[in-house]
Design a protein around this motif. Sequence first.
Motif, PDB file in Angstrom:
ATOM      1  N   ALA A  14       0.842  -1.209   0.000  1.00  0.00           N
ATOM      2  CA  ALA A  14       0.000   0.000   0.000  1.00  0.00           C
ATOM      3  C   ALA A  14       0.871   1.251   0.000  1.00  0.00           C
ATOM      4  N   PRO A  15       0.490   2.276  -0.762  1.00  0.00           N
ATOM      5  CA  PRO A  15       1.301   3.496  -0.820  1.00  0.00           C
ATOM      6  C   PRO A  15       1.143   4.340   0.445  1.00  0.00           C
ATOM      7  N   ILE A  16       2.156   5.160   0.735  1.00  0.00           N
ATOM      8  CA  ILE A  16       2.081   6.104   1.856  1.00  0.00           C
ATOM      9  C   ILE A  16       2.031   7.508   1.250  1.00  0.00           C
ATOM     10  N   THR A  17       1.180   8.382   1.785  1.00  0.00           N
ATOM     11  CA  THR A  17       0.988   9.705   1.182  1.00  0.00           C
ATOM     12  C   THR A  17       2.151  10.629   1.541  1.00  0.00           C
ATOM     13  N   PRO A  18       2.401  11.664   0.716  1.00  0.00           N
ATOM     14  CA  PRO A  18       3.475  12.631   1.027  1.00  0.00           C
ATOM     15  C   PRO A  18       3.297  13.297   2.386  1.00  0.00           C
ATOM     16  N   SER A  19       2.038  13.576   2.795  1.00  0.00           N
ATOM     17  CA  SER A  19       1.821  14.231   4.095  1.00  0.00           C
ATOM     18  C   SER A  19       2.192  13.298   5.244  1.00  0.00           C
ATOM     19  N   GLN A  20       1.860  12.000   5.115  1.00  0.00           N
ATOM     20  CA  GLN A  20       2.242  11.022   6.141  1.00  0.00           C
ATOM     21  C   GLN A  20       3.762  10.904   6.222  1.00  0.00           C
ATOM     22  N   LEU A  21       4.383  10.908   5.050  1.00  0.00           N
ATOM     23  CA  LEU A  21       5.841  10.798   4.963  1.00  0.00           C
ATOM     24  C   LEU A  21       6.495  12.009   5.645  1.00  0.00           C
ATOM     25  N   GLY A  22       5.971  13.204   5.340  1.00  0.00           N
ATOM     26  CA  GLY A  22       6.503  14.438   5.906  1.00  0.00           C
ATOM     27  C   GLY A  22       6.349  14.489   7.412  1.00  0.00           C
ATOM     28  N   THR A  23       5.159  14.109   7.914  1.00  0.00           N
ATOM     29  CA  THR A  23       4.897  14.108   9.359  1.00  0.00           C
ATOM     30  C   THR A  23       5.853  13.168  10.080  1.00  0.00           C
ATOM     31  N   ALA A  24       6.022  11.965   9.532  1.00  0.00           N
ATOM     32  CA  ALA A  24       6.901  10.971  10.150  1.00  0.00           C
ATOM     33  C   ALA A  24       8.345  11.467  10.195  1.00  0.00           C
ATOM     34  N   TYR A  25       8.777  12.048   9.094  1.00  0.00           N
ATOM     35  CA  TYR A  25      10.164  12.524   8.986  1.00  0.00           C
ATOM     36  C   TYR A  25      10.438  13.652   9.988  1.00  0.00           C
ATOM     37  N   VAL A  26       9.539  14.645  10.020  1.00  0.00           N
ATOM     38  CA  VAL A  26       9.720  15.791  10.923  1.00  0.00           C
ATOM     39  C   VAL A  26       9.658  15.332  12.385  1.00  0.00           C
ATOM     40  N   SER A  27       8.706  14.453  12.710  1.00  0.00           N
ATOM     41  CA  SER A  27       8.547  13.978  14.096  1.00  0.00           C
ATOM     42  C   SER A  27       9.782  13.216  14.564  1.00  0.00           C
ATOM     43  N   ALA A  28      10.281  12.317  13.720  1.00  0.00           N
ATOM     44  CA  ALA A  28      11.433  11.503  14.104  1.00  0.00           C
ATOM     45  C   ALA A  28      12.690  12.360  14.242  1.00  0.00           C
ATOM     46  N   THR A  29      12.887  13.275  13.305  1.00  0.00           N
ATOM     47  CA  THR A  29      14.073  14.138  13.357  1.00  0.00           C
ATOM     48  C   THR A  29      14.035  15.022  14.596  1.00  0.00           C
ATOM     49  N   THR A  30      12.856  15.617  14.872  1.00  0.00           N
ATOM     50  CA  THR A  30      12.697  16.461  16.068  1.00  0.00           C
ATOM     51  C   THR A  30      12.959  15.646  17.328  1.00  0.00           C
ATOM     52  N   GLY A  31      12.380  14.432  17.379  1.00  0.00           N
ATOM     53  CA  GLY A  31      12.558  13.551  18.545  1.00  0.00           C
ATOM     54  C   GLY A  31      14.014  13.227  18.799  1.00  0.00           C
ATOM     55  N   ALA A  32      14.757  12.923  17.722  1.00  0.00           N
ATOM     56  CA  ALA A  32      16.175  12.567  17.862  1.00  0.00           C
ATOM     57  C   ALA A  32      17.001  13.758  18.331  1.00  0.00           C
ATOM     58  N   VAL A  33      16.746  14.920  17.725  1.00  0.00           N
ATOM     59  CA  VAL A  33      17.519  16.125  18.074  1.00  0.00           C
ATOM     60  C   VAL A  33      17.246  16.554  19.513  1.00  0.00           C
ATOM     61  N   VAL A  34      15.966  16.582  19.905  1.00  0.00           N
ATOM     62  CA  VAL A  34      15.593  16.981  21.270  1.00  0.00           C
ATOM     63  C   VAL A  34      16.221  16.026  22.284  1.00  0.00           C
ATOM     64  N   THR A  35      16.139  14.703  21.996  1.00  0.00           N
ATOM     65  CA  THR A  35      16.738  13.705  22.899  1.00  0.00           C
ATOM     66  C   THR A  35      18.241  13.924  23.031  1.00  0.00           C
ATOM     67  N   ALA A  36      18.915  14.099  21.868  1.00  0.00           N
ATOM     68  CA  ALA A  36      20.373  14.272  21.879  1.00  0.00           C
ATOM     69  C   ALA A  36      20.789  15.529  22.644  1.00  0.00           C
ATOM     70  N   LEU A  37      20.093  16.649  22.393  1.00  0.00           N
ATOM     71  CA  LEU A  37      20.448  17.905  23.071  1.00  0.00           C
ATOM     72  C   LEU A  37      20.129  17.840  24.566  1.00  0.00           C
ATOM     73  N   GLY A  38      18.994  17.209  24.886  1.00  0.00           N
ATOM     74  CA  GLY A  38      18.613  17.059  26.298  1.00  0.00           C
ATOM     75  C   GLY A  38      19.637  16.242  27.066  1.00  0.00           C
ATOM     76  N   LEU A  39      20.040  15.119  26.486  1.00  0.00           N
ATOM     77  CA  LEU A  39      21.022  14.254  27.142  1.00  0.00           C
ATOM     78  C   LEU A  39      22.396  14.918  27.200  1.00  0.00           C
ATOM     79  N   LYS A  40      22.723  15.674  26.143  1.00  0.00           N
ATOM     80  CA  LYS A  40      24.024  16.360  26.104  1.00  0.00           C
ATOM     81  C   LYS A  40      24.124  17.359  27.255  1.00  0.00           C
ATOM     82  N   SER A  41      23.029  18.079  27.522  1.00  0.00           N
ATOM     83  CA  SER A  41      23.055  19.068  28.616  1.00  0.00           C
ATOM     84  C   SER A  41      23.145  18.372  29.985  1.00  0.00           C
ATOM     85  N   LEU A  42      22.564  17.168  30.075  1.00  0.00           N
ATOM     86  CA  LEU A  42      22.603  16.436  31.350  1.00  0.00           C
ATOM     87  C   LEU A  42      23.991  15.877  31.653  1.00  0.00           C
ATOM     88  N   THR A  43      24.778  15.626  30.584  1.00  0.00           N
ATOM     89  CA  THR A  43      26.076  14.965  30.784  1.00  0.00           C
ATOM     90  C   THR A  43      27.239  15.950  30.951  1.00  0.00           C
TER      91      THR A  43
END
Length: 324
Positions: free
Chosen positions: A142-171
């Motif tokens: 089944a195909p995935i729509t461009p909007s679903q693709l965009g949402t997933a990409y932005v959410s995952a990238t934001t999640g990774a960056v926020v996690t990395a910066l949060g942990l970096k400040s803690l360490t």
Amino acid sequence: QKMPPSLPATINIREPRWDQSTFQGRAKHFFMVTDPRNLLLSGATLEEARRVVEDYRAGTIQPGLTEDQLWRAKYIYDSAFHPDTGEKMVLVGRMSAQVPMNMTITGCMLTFYRTTPAVVFWQWVNQSFNAIVNYTNRSGDAPITPSQLGTAYVSATTGAVVTALGLKSLTKHLPAIIGRFVPFAAVAAANCINIPLMRQRELKLGIPVTDENGNRLGESRAAAQKAIFQVVVSRIGMAVPAMAIPPVIMNMLEKRAFLKRYPYLNAPLQVGLVGLCLVFATPLCCALFPQKSSMPVSSLEPEVQDQIRKKDPWLETVYFNKGL
């Protein structure tokens, strides 16, 4: 000259060459699937492999074709074409690109982890690559729509960056070795976000489930949940050796005079160590679960169970492609 015996038409090349009920068999299969040398094959070689496989499936055996040649063609075909759609996959999204791409990105993430811009940039690069891989290796047709693709990409990238910066400040006030593990924690967290989001359509509508012979019986959301959970576990497992072993070795090396004298060797050494880990971790972690996964009919949604019971009242187990 004696002609080689004719190849039987009964070899099941829809399945892997080795027994997938054992870890060893799955490992052999995935060492072939993730072989980086497959990336160097020309378009003509890929098309020839496709022709050999499709002809054989249709009952046409090319003269002189040996069993080893048939299996080689099957693995070349599998490395480049999606198992459900038959489409040629994007080059960097193929499993054979995992080792060279991941060793470069992970090596750089582990090398340039001290400054905020570097953390943001390499987490973004990593999630962009992951998004391509997750989309390319999704389960089902089944195909995935461009909007679903965009949402997933932005959410995952934001999640990774926020996690990395949060942990970096803690360490900041912890030993230096702890800071080296921040990229791994961010990658693990991002995998838990990225893969389900990239495959959200499967979670909403289900993935195809079949009987043992590959006959499609319906679509199941429960099968999709199991498939995505298995892929998340495999991906995190893949990242463990590559992101846990090199930091310890590099921490030891940086205290020695050699790296202080030649600091420009830091990044190449890091990338090389990561590559060495990934050559083994990638196929072995893919092999944690069978590609053709299974579950009892009784674990499916009630409406899917009813659908299957009408077709085959005695069926107990269904199968599905878990994706990679």
